[in-house]
Design a protein around this motif. Structure first.
Motif, PDB file in Angstrom:
ATOM      1  N   VAL A   1       0.861  -1.184   0.000  1.00 17.95           N
ATOM      2  CA  VAL A   1       0.000   0.000   0.000  1.00 17.95           C
ATOM      3  C   VAL A   1       0.896   1.231   0.000  1.00 17.95           C
ATOM      4  O   VAL A   1       1.804   1.350   0.832  1.00 17.95           O
ATOM      5  CB  VAL A   1      -0.936   0.016   1.217  1.00 17.95           C
ATOM      6  N   VAL A   2       0.644   2.144  -0.936  1.00 22.33           N
ATOM      7  CA  VAL A   2       1.473   3.341  -1.065  1.00 22.33           C
ATOM      8  C   VAL A   2       0.601   4.577  -0.891  1.00 22.33           C
ATOM      9  O   VAL A   2      -0.263   4.859  -1.728  1.00 22.33           O
ATOM     10  CB  VAL A   2       2.186   3.392  -2.432  1.00 22.33           C
ATOM     11  N   ASN A   3       0.825   5.295   0.191  1.00 25.52           N
ATOM     12  CA  ASN A   3       0.123   6.554   0.421  1.00 25.52           C
ATOM     13  C   ASN A   3       0.933   7.679  -0.211  1.00 25.52           C
ATOM     14  O   ASN A   3       1.858   8.227   0.399  1.00 25.52           O
ATOM     15  CB  ASN A   3      -0.060   6.790   1.924  1.00 25.52           C
ATOM     16  N   ASN A   4       0.586   8.000  -1.434  1.00 23.18           N
ATOM     17  CA  ASN A   4       1.356   8.949  -2.228  1.00 23.18           C
ATOM     18  C   ASN A   4       0.643  10.276  -2.461  1.00 23.18           C
ATOM     19  O   ASN A   4       1.289  11.304  -2.635  1.00 23.18           O
ATOM     20  CB  ASN A   4       1.693   8.301  -3.582  1.00 23.18           C
ATOM     21  N   ALA A   5      -0.683  10.283  -2.480  1.00 23.28           N
ATOM     22  CA  ALA A   5      -1.435  11.495  -2.831  1.00 23.28           C
ATOM     23  C   ALA A   5      -1.092  12.636  -1.881  1.00 23.28           C
ATOM     24  O   ALA A   5      -1.018  12.457  -0.666  1.00 23.28           O
ATOM     25  CB  ALA A   5      -2.936  11.214  -2.775  1.00 23.28           C
ATOM     26  N   GLY A   6      -0.868  13.810  -2.448  1.00 23.77           N
ATOM     27  CA  GLY A   6      -0.557  14.977  -1.636  1.00 23.77           C
ATOM     28  C   GLY A   6      -0.197  16.158  -2.519  1.00 23.77           C
ATOM     29  O   GLY A   6      -0.080  16.034  -3.732  1.00 23.77           O
ATOM     30  N   PHE A   7       0.005  17.305  -1.891  1.00 20.21           N
ATOM     31  CA  PHE A   7       0.402  18.491  -2.639  1.00 20.21           C
ATOM     32  C   PHE A   7       1.155  19.441  -1.717  1.00 20.21           C
ATOM     33  O   PHE A   7       1.084  19.332  -0.487  1.00 20.21           O
ATOM     34  CB  PHE A   7      -0.815  19.192  -3.247  1.00 20.21           C
ATOM     35  N   GLY A   8       1.907  20.364  -2.304  1.00 20.90           N
ATOM     36  CA  GLY A   8       2.709  21.295  -1.538  1.00 20.90           C
ATOM     37  C   GLY A   8       2.064  22.666  -1.436  1.00 20.90           C
ATOM     38  O   GLY A   8       1.154  23.004  -2.195  1.00 20.90           O
ATOM     39  N   ILE A   9       2.548  23.439  -0.486  1.00 20.98           N
ATOM     40  CA  ILE A   9       2.082  24.817  -0.324  1.00 20.98           C
ATOM     41  C   ILE A   9       3.230  25.630   0.278  1.00 20.98           C
ATOM     42  O   ILE A   9       3.993  25.130   1.106  1.00 20.98           O
ATOM     43  CB  ILE A   9       0.827  24.892   0.561  1.00 20.98           C
ATOM     44  N   THR A  10       3.351  26.869  -0.178  1.00 19.43           N
ATOM     45  CA  THR A  10       4.455  27.731   0.238  1.00 19.43           C
ATOM     46  C   THR A  10       3.926  29.059   0.751  1.00 19.43           C
ATOM     47  O   THR A  10       2.989  29.611   0.177  1.00 19.43           O
ATOM     48  CB  THR A  10       5.416  27.990  -0.946  1.00 19.43           C
ATOM     49  N   GLY A  11       4.551  29.571   1.805  1.00 20.63           N
ATOM     50  CA  GLY A  11       4.160  30.876   2.345  1.00 20.63           C
ATOM     51  C   GLY A  11       4.555  30.986   3.803  1.00 20.63           C
ATOM     52  O   GLY A  11       5.020  30.025   4.419  1.00 20.63           O
TER      53      GLY A  11
END
Length: 291
Positions: free
Chosen positions: A80-90
């Motif tokens: 099982v690979v938990n890969n979903a995600g996204f970045g945020i900067t600030g």
């Protein structure tokens, strides 16, 4: 071995590279994405080896349904690979409440929920591998990505504790901690907090990411091959750092932490009760730290 994989966020980036590598090696994949139509070329090429599933990882009902559908189709889950995600900067104070919430929900709460959903199946099998795609940002703090790193530090810590909890069940858990890889993490997947005066370092980092000039060192196809080999290893690591950039950051951070720890060690131990022994010198302490 032709393992059965369950991969979230499989339509692009590292998830796409891994999905393609698994299929090419003969494995079977329950491949999840918000828009599974993006997986159509892989379905056309690999047929019944791949099961595309629509999944919003923030939807607990969809998580349970997707896991059940994968088990119904393939009969088991091996990786099982938990890969979903996204970045945020600030800057930390600049994020909106919505940005903070969605960042923690997607990058921390969702992989925990997914892990909890698959564990009953893996526990009954008495086998399985879980790969949490964290980040070197889950081990080393950097200005400008505080909320992203709050989630990733949480995920890496969850993984470390979980690995000890499920090892007696034949389940191995690894926090995969890449540095910058040539995916769309700093491109289409990156979002930004409003700019605030005074945060020059943070603002320059955001401008750099938004400019498209950031060229990471990591190759996602090579990372995919590493993970293919990793799940066959009889003693996988709990933390696996990927990329020379990440290695350099972690070495520096560890040296800095150790120096700070040693400097403040007398203060740390000074808070023990006068009637207490030094825990590190007791048999209980010596036994506990080995677990």
């Amino acid at each position: 071995m032709n393992n059965v994989w369950f991969i979230t966020g499989s339509s692009r980036g590292l998830g796409r590279s891994l999905t393609e590598a698994v299929l090419a090696s003969g494995g079977q994949v329950a491949a999840t994405a918000r828009n599974p139509e993006q997986l159509a070329p892989l379905v056309a090429q690999y047929g019944s080896q791949i099961l595309p599933l629509a999944l919003d990882v923030n939807n607990s009902t969809q998580i349970k349904e997707a896991v059940a559908a994968a088990v119904a189709r393939f009969g088991r889950l091996d990786v099982v690979v938990n890969n979903a995600g996204f970045g945020i900067t600030g800057a930390a104070e600049a994020y909106t409440e919505e940005q903070v919430r969605t960042q923690l929900e997607t990058n921390l709460y969702a992989p925990i929920a997914m892990t909890r959903a698959v564990l009953p199946y893996l526990r009954k099998q008495r086998s399985g591998r879980i790969l949490q795609i964290s980040s070197i940002g889950g081990r080393v703090g950097s200005a400008g990505i505080t909320i992203y790193q709050a989630a990733k530090f949480g995920l890496s810590g969850f993984t470390e504790a979980l690995a000890k909890e499920v090892a007696p069940l034949g389940i191995y858990v690894t926090s995969v901690e890449p540095g910058g890889f040539r995916t769309d993490w700093a491109g289409a997947s990156m979002s930004y907090a409003p700019t605030l005066e005074g945060y020059d370092l943070v603002n320059s980092r955001a401008e750099f990411f938004a400019s498209g000039k950031f060229v990471p060192m990591g190759d996602p196809d090579k990372a995919a091959q590493v993970m293919l080999a990793l799940v066959e290893h009889p003693a996988p690591p709990v933390h696996l750092v990927l990329g020379s950039e990440a290695v350099a950051f972690l070495k520096h951070a560890d040296a800095t932490r150790q120096a700070e720890f040693e400097q403040w060690l007398p203060v740390s131990v000074s808070t023990d009760h006068d009637e207490a022994e030094n825990f590190l010198e007791t048999e209980l302490g010596k036994t506990y730290i080995k677990k």
